[in-house]
Design a protein around this motif. Structure first.
Motif, PDB file in Angstrom:
ATOM      1  N   GLU A  96      80.561 -40.685 117.942  1.00 28.56           N
ATOM      2  CA  GLU A  96      81.787 -40.903 117.882  1.00 28.56           C
ATOM      3  C   GLU A  96      81.585 -42.439 117.024  1.00 28.56           C
ATOM      4  O   GLU A  96      80.951 -43.172 117.276  1.00 28.56           O
ATOM      5  N   PRO A  97      82.520 -42.920 116.197  1.00 26.92           N
ATOM      6  CA  PRO A  97      82.674 -43.947 115.342  1.00 26.92           C
ATOM      7  C   PRO A  97      82.567 -45.284 116.260  1.00 26.92           C
ATOM      8  O   PRO A  97      83.235 -45.118 117.215  1.00 26.92           O
ATOM      9  N   ASN A  98      81.673 -46.185 115.931  1.00 22.85           N
ATOM     10  CA  ASN A  98      81.686 -47.572 116.481  1.00 22.85           C
ATOM     11  C   ASN A  98      81.353 -47.435 118.194  1.00 22.85           C
ATOM     12  O   ASN A  98      81.856 -48.177 118.773  1.00 22.85           O
ATOM     13  N   THR A  99      80.549 -46.513 118.585  1.00 25.01           N
ATOM     14  CA  THR A  99      80.239 -46.421 119.799  1.00 25.01           C
ATOM     15  C   THR A  99      78.564 -46.572 119.997  1.00 25.01           C
ATOM     16  O   THR A  99      78.147 -46.726 121.127  1.00 25.01           O
ATOM     17  N   LEU A 158      78.026 -51.700 123.116  1.00 29.34           N
ATOM     18  CA  LEU A 158      79.701 -51.902 123.438  1.00 29.34           C
ATOM     19  C   LEU A 158      80.301 -50.550 123.378  1.00 29.34           C
ATOM     20  O   LEU A 158      79.927 -49.852 122.736  1.00 29.34           O
ATOM     21  N   ASN A 205      83.506 -48.465 122.245  1.00 29.80           N
ATOM     22  CA  ASN A 205      84.447 -48.505 120.983  1.00 29.80           C
ATOM     23  C   ASN A 205      85.473 -49.508 121.004  1.00 29.80           C
ATOM     24  O   ASN A 205      85.773 -50.349 120.152  1.00 29.80           O
TER      25      ASN A 205
END
Ligand SMILES: [Zn+2]
Lengths: 499, 98
Positions: free
Chosen positions: A41-44, B72, B74
């Protein structure tokens, strides 16, 4: 008049240069401990280091250095006793730090080469591709351009950034200019990237999936009139995402440049983008000058100084060169070039070798992978290796060799396994696929066949052995193909006094 | 002659996407020139037997093991973003570049 490729290369001499970027398959990123898994998943998979937050400190992933040294050694490079990271400064949102940690004048590996063989009009020919450097850097984030009429960046209203990929270890392999390839330039480039990919795969340092971007090629080419001894202005084509595209992109670019030169126009030093659909290239952003990147040594990282002991330990781990391995296997299997090339092109060398290692008879292992399994894979438009395991193929071949399956039955077993009906054993059980080897059951069918074709039987009795084919066929039909034809023949001839 | 010109500063400002007024450019050119002049004095003491260094400590080969640690979330990653959409950082259109 427009020059075609042949005309272009009769008049102009291409000079190549190739830059290949390889994403390493480490578990964690280059300078932080974020995961590197593809498709999350994006930016995880980000942290203060790879997001470039103030105060975050990078630490080098030792495994990535090890992989880079392995690559260098496999490409006959010298490993620098002292190398440093540098900041390559540029302002673009795919790098949240506003610089990419890379290497500048002190790469880890230098001065290597790779010999590639291609087929020419005069037979196979080896070209030596000199490698200038192999250096470490980090990958960038992924941008998604939204809005605008075409969805292309020029019309985009805004961009969305996913930094999961930012900071994944990236190795850049840069060739020196490759002169003297003439009209074979596109093939040499393709052969080089293919061989490089095979080496990287054999080293186990990268997934080397061009379609997923873990292996990317930028192809530089320039033209000069043949015999002029000059070096023309080059263009750099990016976005080349398959081996076939490497060849197509260069062919198209050589044609384009030749026709510009013919028209008296000059070649602009620029970055061009390869268009998969048309095979053409279109201009991208004009090349920034090297000094615009304002490289300077990365103050947050200390130098890398591999000692001779470490390098020799890694050298001892190097696997057999894939090209040498193929030559060896071809000799062991005693197959002609054409069959070996079919196996190589279908990427079946590894699975065939594995299937043989699992005890399968070599000829059958090759025939089944290249034949029935490839045919089913073509139908389904997937890779043969995704259909069935080497262990199952070896199991099926063992049953053919032992006489428990005929080729025809084995095809049904393969089909069953591919369709998810279970293991070969389960498919045989469920479908009731077993060679009828019970002599008395066969004899019933043989006698029925003789009764149906008494004339044929008489001819066989009289010594006309080839006539047996018709009766064997009838028996095979009656047993639904589950009989061993050789066995039927033996029993039939014996029964008719010819055994 | 100045080590850094007003044009150099304008060029750097453009590369770094920092908007500067003509006054600021003049001011910064003078100031940077003075800073460079001050740093230049180091060259007077640096002699041939002292190798250039990019790090105050003479260390090398500081590596970590290739082990994944939690990232971190999301939400945390995007918490400082001026704009976001579809779980991603949202940035203005970029013109004339790829
Ligand atoms: Zn991170």
């Amino acid at each position: 008049m427009t020059l075609d490729y042949k005309g272009a290369t009769e008049k102009y001499e291409p000079t190549l240069g190739l830059e290949v970027h390889v994403e390493l398959n480490t578990n964690s990123k280059m300078f932080c401990s974020c995961a590197t898994e593809f498709g999350a998943e994006p930016n995880t998979q980000t942290c203060p280091v790879c997001l470039g937050l103030p105060g975050a400190l990078p630490v080098v992933n030792g495994k990535a250095i090890e992989s880079t040294i392995l690559i260098g050694l496999a490409l006959n490079c010298s490993i620098a006793p002292y190398s440093r990271f540098a900041r390559k400064n540029y302002f673009y949102p795919d790098m949240p730090k506003n610089f990419q940690t890379s290497q500048y004048d002190e790469p880890i590996c230098v001065d290597g080469y790779l010999d590639v063989e291609i087929e020419t009009d005069e037979g196979p020919k080896v070209f030596r591709v000199d490698i200038e450097r192999v250096h470490m850097e980090e990958d960038t984030g992924k941008s998604l351009h939204v809005g605008g009429s075409t969805g292309r960046i020029h019309g985009a209203e805004y961009s969305l950034l996913d930094y999961n990929r930012a900071g994944i270890p990236l190795v850049e392999i840069v060739t020196r200019i490759i002169p003297g390839t003439g009209k074979y330039a596109p093939q040499v480039a393709r052969a080089y990237v293919t061989q490089l990919r095979d080496i990287l795969r054999s080293l186990g340092v990268s997934d080397v999936k061009m379609e997923q971007g873990s292996l990317r090629c930028d192809a530089n080419v320039s033209l000069a009139p043949i015999g002029s001894g000059l070096l023309g202005t080059r263009s750099e084509t990016k976005n080349v995402n398959s081996l076939r595209s490497v060849e197509r992109a260069l062919t198209g670019e050589i044609e384009r440049q030749a026709n510009r030169l013919e028209a008296g126009e000059r070649i602009i030093q620029e970055t061009r983008h390869f268009l998969e659909e048309s095979g053409l290239t279109r201009p991208g952003r004009s090349k920034e000058q090297a000094e615009d990147y304002r490289y300077f040594p990365e103050p947050d990282l200390v130098p890398v100084t591999p000692d001779a002991k470490w390098i020799e330990e890694l050298r001892a781990k190097l696997p057999e060169n894939p090209a040498d391995r193929r030559k060896r296997l071809q000799k062991e299997w005693n197959v002609p070039d054409s069959e070996m090339n079919s196996l190589i092109n279908a990427e079946l060398v590894d699975v065939v070798e594995e299937t043989i290692k699992l005890g399968a008879e070599p000829t059958r292992a090759r025939t089944w992978w290249l034949g029935e399994i490839s045919r089913l894979a073509n139908e389904k438009e997937v890779a043969p290796t995704s259909l069935i395991t080497t262990a199952f193929v070896a199991e099926i071949i063992a049953l053919i060799t032992s006489g428990d399956l005929t080729d025809k039955l084995a095809r049904q077993v393969v089909e069953g396994v591919v369709n998810g009906e279970g293991s070969p054993k389960q498919v045989i059980e469920k479908r009731g696929l077993k060679v009828v080897s019970d002599d008395s059951a066969l004899m019933v069918a043989i006698e029925a066949a003789i009764a149906a074709q008494p004339d044929t039987a008489e001819r066989i009795r009289g010594g006309n052995i080839p006539a047996a084919g018709a009766l064997i066929g009838a028996v095979m039909k009656a047993t639904g193909g589950q009989a061993d034809a050789a066995k039927v023949r033996e029993l039939l001839l014996k029964h008719l006094g010819q055994g | 002659m100045a080590a850094i010109s007003r044009d150099d500063v304008a060029h750097l400002a453009k590369l770094a996407r920092v908007e500067m007024t003509p006054d600021e450019l003049d001011h910064m050119a003078t100031e940077l020139d003075q800073i460079l002049g001050a740093v230049k004095r180091v060259q007077e003491v640096a002699t041939a037997d002292i190798a250039p260094t990019s790090h105050p400590l003479s260390m090398s080969n500081v590596f970590r093991d290739d082990v994944v640690k939690p990232s971190l979330t999301n939400e945390e990653a995007l918490s400082g973003a001026p704009a976001k959409a579809e779980d991603r950082f949202k940035v203005p259109q970029i013109l004339g570049e790829e």
